[in-house]
Scaffold this motif. Structure first.
Motif, PDB file in Angstrom:
ATOM      1  N   VAL A  62      50.549  51.401  44.426  1.00 29.04           N
ATOM      2  CA  VAL A  62      50.184  50.033  44.066  1.00 29.04           C
ATOM      3  C   VAL A  62      48.678  49.820  44.286  1.00 29.04           C
ATOM      4  O   VAL A  62      48.089  50.414  45.189  1.00 29.04           O
ATOM      5  N   CYS A  63      48.080  48.984  43.473  1.00 23.97           N
ATOM      6  CA  CYS A  63      46.639  48.687  43.571  1.00 23.97           C
ATOM      7  C   CYS A  63      46.259  48.205  44.979  1.00 23.97           C
ATOM      8  O   CYS A  63      46.958  47.385  45.568  1.00 23.97           O
ATOM      9  N   ARG A  64      45.146  48.698  45.470  1.00 23.68           N
ATOM     10  CA  ARG A  64      44.676  48.306  46.811  1.00 23.68           C
ATOM     11  C   ARG A  64      44.336  46.824  46.913  1.00 23.68           C
ATOM     12  O   ARG A  64      44.301  46.261  48.004  1.00 23.68           O
ATOM     13  N   GLN A  65      44.057  46.205  45.749  1.00 23.30           N
ATOM     14  CA  GLN A  65      43.646  44.798  45.756  1.00 23.30           C
ATOM     15  C   GLN A  65      44.832  43.842  45.794  1.00 23.30           C
ATOM     16  O   GLN A  65      44.658  42.652  46.026  1.00 23.30           O
ATOM     17  N   ARG A  90      40.444  40.762  42.513  1.00 19.89           N
ATOM     18  CA  ARG A  90      40.537  41.144  41.118  1.00 19.89           C
ATOM     19  C   ARG A  90      40.997  42.593  41.024  1.00 19.89           C
ATOM     20  O   ARG A  90      40.501  43.455  41.744  1.00 19.89           O
ATOM     21  N   SER A  91      41.971  42.835  40.158  1.00 22.00           N
ATOM     22  CA  SER A  91      42.504  44.184  39.977  1.00 22.00           C
ATOM     23  C   SER A  91      42.455  44.539  38.509  1.00 22.00           C
ATOM     24  O   SER A  91      42.874  43.749  37.662  1.00 22.00           O
ATOM     25  N   THR A  92      41.964  45.751  38.197  1.00 18.22           N
ATOM     26  CA  THR A  92      41.987  46.208  36.803  1.00 18.22           C
ATOM     27  C   THR A  92      42.875  47.436  36.651  1.00 18.22           C
ATOM     28  O   THR A  92      42.884  48.087  35.629  1.00 18.22           O
ATOM     29  N   CYS A  93      43.637  47.781  37.730  1.00 13.00           N
ATOM     30  CA  CYS A  93      44.563  48.908  37.651  1.00 13.00           C
ATOM     31  C   CYS A  93      45.471  48.698  36.442  1.00 13.00           C
ATOM     32  O   CYS A  93      45.800  47.559  36.142  1.00 13.00           O
ATOM     33  N   PRO A  94      45.866  49.756  35.704  1.00 14.23           N
ATOM     34  CA  PRO A  94      45.728  51.175  36.050  1.00 14.23           C
ATOM     35  C   PRO A  94      44.377  51.818  35.702  1.00 14.23           C
ATOM     36  O   PRO A  94      44.261  53.030  35.773  1.00 14.23           O
ATOM     37  N   THR A 133      38.895  53.185  37.632  1.00 15.05           N
ATOM     38  CA  THR A 133      37.692  52.724  38.345  1.00 15.05           C
ATOM     39  C   THR A 133      38.003  51.526  39.242  1.00 15.05           C
ATOM     40  O   THR A 133      37.170  51.127  40.050  1.00 15.05           O
ATOM     41  N   CYS A 134      39.215  50.959  39.112  1.00 15.03           N
ATOM     42  CA  CYS A 134      39.573  49.791  39.930  1.00 15.03           C
ATOM     43  C   CYS A 134      39.584  50.139  41.408  1.00 15.03           C
ATOM     44  O   CYS A 134      38.850  49.553  42.194  1.00 15.03           O
ATOM     45  N   CYS A 135      40.413  51.112  41.790  1.00 15.91           N
ATOM     46  CA  CYS A 135      40.504  51.438  43.209  1.00 15.91           C
ATOM     47  C   CYS A 135      40.916  52.879  43.452  1.00 15.91           C
ATOM     48  O   CYS A 135      41.058  53.289  44.602  1.00 15.91           O
TER      49      CYS A 135
HETATM   50 ZN    ZN Z   1      43.393  48.783  41.674  1.00 20.40          ZN
END
Ligand code: ZN
Length: 498
Positions: free
Chosen positions: A369-372, A437-441, A444-446
């Motif tokens: 899951v996204c870190r954000q 703010r999350s741009t996953c997948p 470059t997001c996290c």
């Molecule tokens: Zn992310």
């Protein structure tokens, strides 16, 4: 996938649609005609002449390849001096006929067709011994195919299919809700948390006694003795915990929902979902739970922790129960997540468009899951005694979520319930200023390391990967996936004597 489970599903959950084409009833009918004809010492020619058809036409009927008209059936019955009903009986007329029918069905299955092997013509000259062996081999082939389905990949596909099916229903199963409320009435439930006493009365109504033992087989959570009406549970070491009520309710659920032995991995999964649903529908009963949630929504004070405490259940059970009821009864789409402190998704559900991470098969279990996201940001909070609230901007829109962290034998985890931005107004914690703010997948997001750090450490780092053993651990070994049946049977035998 080879599955010939054609039973109607108990509550409408999906069953595999790959059912082998066959006409078992015609075959049995044909065999019954042949049985009576040979008993009377008649040839095909003689019976054909008596009823006005050729021997070859009659042979087609006897081999189940042609359905006889009722007029022909009456004529045949008359010539054989039996009732039409006798010919139409669903029972094979003899052990030999039963074997012949079983072999014919097995040879017509898609599973057998896939082997590319020739079919054996069943004639009178085929020894019964050979017939026994062939039917036995086919049964073993089917059993092995069912066991083989539970490769991790097939298991993931089955899990994904079931989750999608539940999503289409907003995670709500009215038939099980009805069954739970009916049982609750019998257990004397009126309001608030469900007592152990009520659970015991529910079991008693079904003819079972709850017995706590300290030597349950390691591969089981509970064992039910159908012969002696007993449900064996782990010791009641922590009075007041809801775990034992849930275990007992899940064992009861198998009986209430009319479960039969799982015949495939998909069957096994469906039963697991159904018993878990039944247990939480008893612990947080529909009528009482909806009344509670409706009042909290009206007061703009919805909170998982309050719902949890009002009914004396775990945070996870309360959060999951919200997914059953909030959309179907209060019109609020939402998402649920259980995430490990390593960021891996253990369980997830959404019908609000929250972009849960998936692999190429559509499975979410084990994905990071996204870190954000609040589900992971919550781990960075110093004070974790109450729920953490946060807004998150994703490519699918802005969401708000409430996350509670905890720890268990498998390490730390977080439980989240989230909703689209507009629905946050019904929940306590909507006033939070935290918004990420999350741009996953998008990697470059996290996912991708900071360029400076990568440059510094890339040549010098040599990590050894951890194995994610928690994902889809229970793989089948016998009729009951992951269960040592010999241990279970020995256990039951020893206890039945006491
Ligand atoms: Zn992310």
């Amino acid at each position: 996938m080879a599955d010939v489970d054609s039973r109607p599903p108990v509550i409408g959950l999906p069953v595999p649609d790959d059912v082998a084409p066959s006409s078992p009833d015609l075959l049995t009918l044909g065999r019954r005609i042949r049985h009576h004809r040979t008993q009377r010492g008649m040839t095909l020619d003689r019976l054909g002449a008596a009823v006005g058809v050729t021997a070859s036409q009659l042979s087609l009927v006897e081999n189940g390849h042609r359905e006889p008209r009722l007029s022909l059936l009456r004529a045949v019955a008359g010539a054989l001096q039996v009732d039409v009903a006798e010919l139409l009986s669903p029972e094979p007329p003899s052990r030999r006929a039963a074997l012949e029918i079983a072999l014919d069905r097995a040879q017509r299955s898609t599973l057998y067709a896939a082997t590319g092997l020739p079919t054996v013509r069943v004639t009178r000259s085929l020894p019964t011994e050979a017939l026994e062996a062939l039917v036995g081999l086919h049964a073993e082939l089917t059993r092995r195919a069912d066991a083989a389905i539970a490769t991790p990949e097939e298991a993931r596909r089955a899990t994904t299919a079931l989750r999608r099916w539940m999503r289409e229903r907003d995670n709500h199963l009215p038939e099980i809700e009805d069954a739970a409320e009916d049982m609750l009435r019998r257990g004397g439930y009126t309001s608030g948390a469900l007592t152990h006493r009520s659970v015991a009365l529910m079991a008693q109504h079904l003819g079972f006694t709850l017995i706590h033992v300290d030597d349950l087989p390691h591969s089981t959570r509970t064992v039910t003795d159908l012969a002696n009406g007993r449900i064996y549970l782990p010791p009641a070491s922590i009075p007041g915990g809801h775990g034992l009520r849930a275990l007992a309710l899940q064992a009861i659920a198998h009986r209430v929902l009319g479960h039969e032995r799982p015949r495939s991995y998909g069957d096994f999964l469906r039963q697991r979902v159904e018993i878990a649903y039944f247990a939480s529908a008893c612990l947080l009963p529909r009528t009482a739970a909806i009344a509670y949630l409706t009042e909290a929504k009206r007061a703009k004070n919805l909170a998982v922790e309050d719902f949890r405490d009002a009914f004396g259940v775990t945070h996870e059970t309360a959060a999951q129960r919200m997914t059953n009821l909030l959309t179907s009864h209060l019109g609020v789409p939402l998402h649920f997540m259980r995430v490990g402190d390593d960021g891996a998704l253990y369980k997830g559900y959404e019908n609000d468009g929250m972009p849960l991470p998936t692999d190429s098969t559509g499975a979410i279990e084990g994905q990071v899951v996204c870190r954000q996201w609040p589900a992971r940001m919550a781990f960075t909070q110093r004070d974790r005694t109450t729920e953490y609230h946060q807004y998150i901007d994703t490519p699918a829109g802005t969401y708000w979520a409430s996350t509670q962290t905890g720890s268990g034998s498998g390490g730390g985890f977080s439980i989240s319930i989230g909703v689209p931005f507009a629905s946050a107004s019904w929940f306590r914690g909507r006033e939070t200023r935290v918004r990420t703010r999350s741009t996953c997948p998008d990697p470059t997001c996290c996912r991708r390391p900071e360029p400076a750090l990568a440059e510094r450490w890339s040549p010098h780092a040599w990590p050894s990967a951890a194995v994610h053993a928690h994902v889809l651990a229970p793989l089948p070994s016998g009729t009951f996936p992951g269960v040592d049946e010999s241990e279970v049977f020995a256990f039951l035998d020893a206890h039945a004597e006491r």
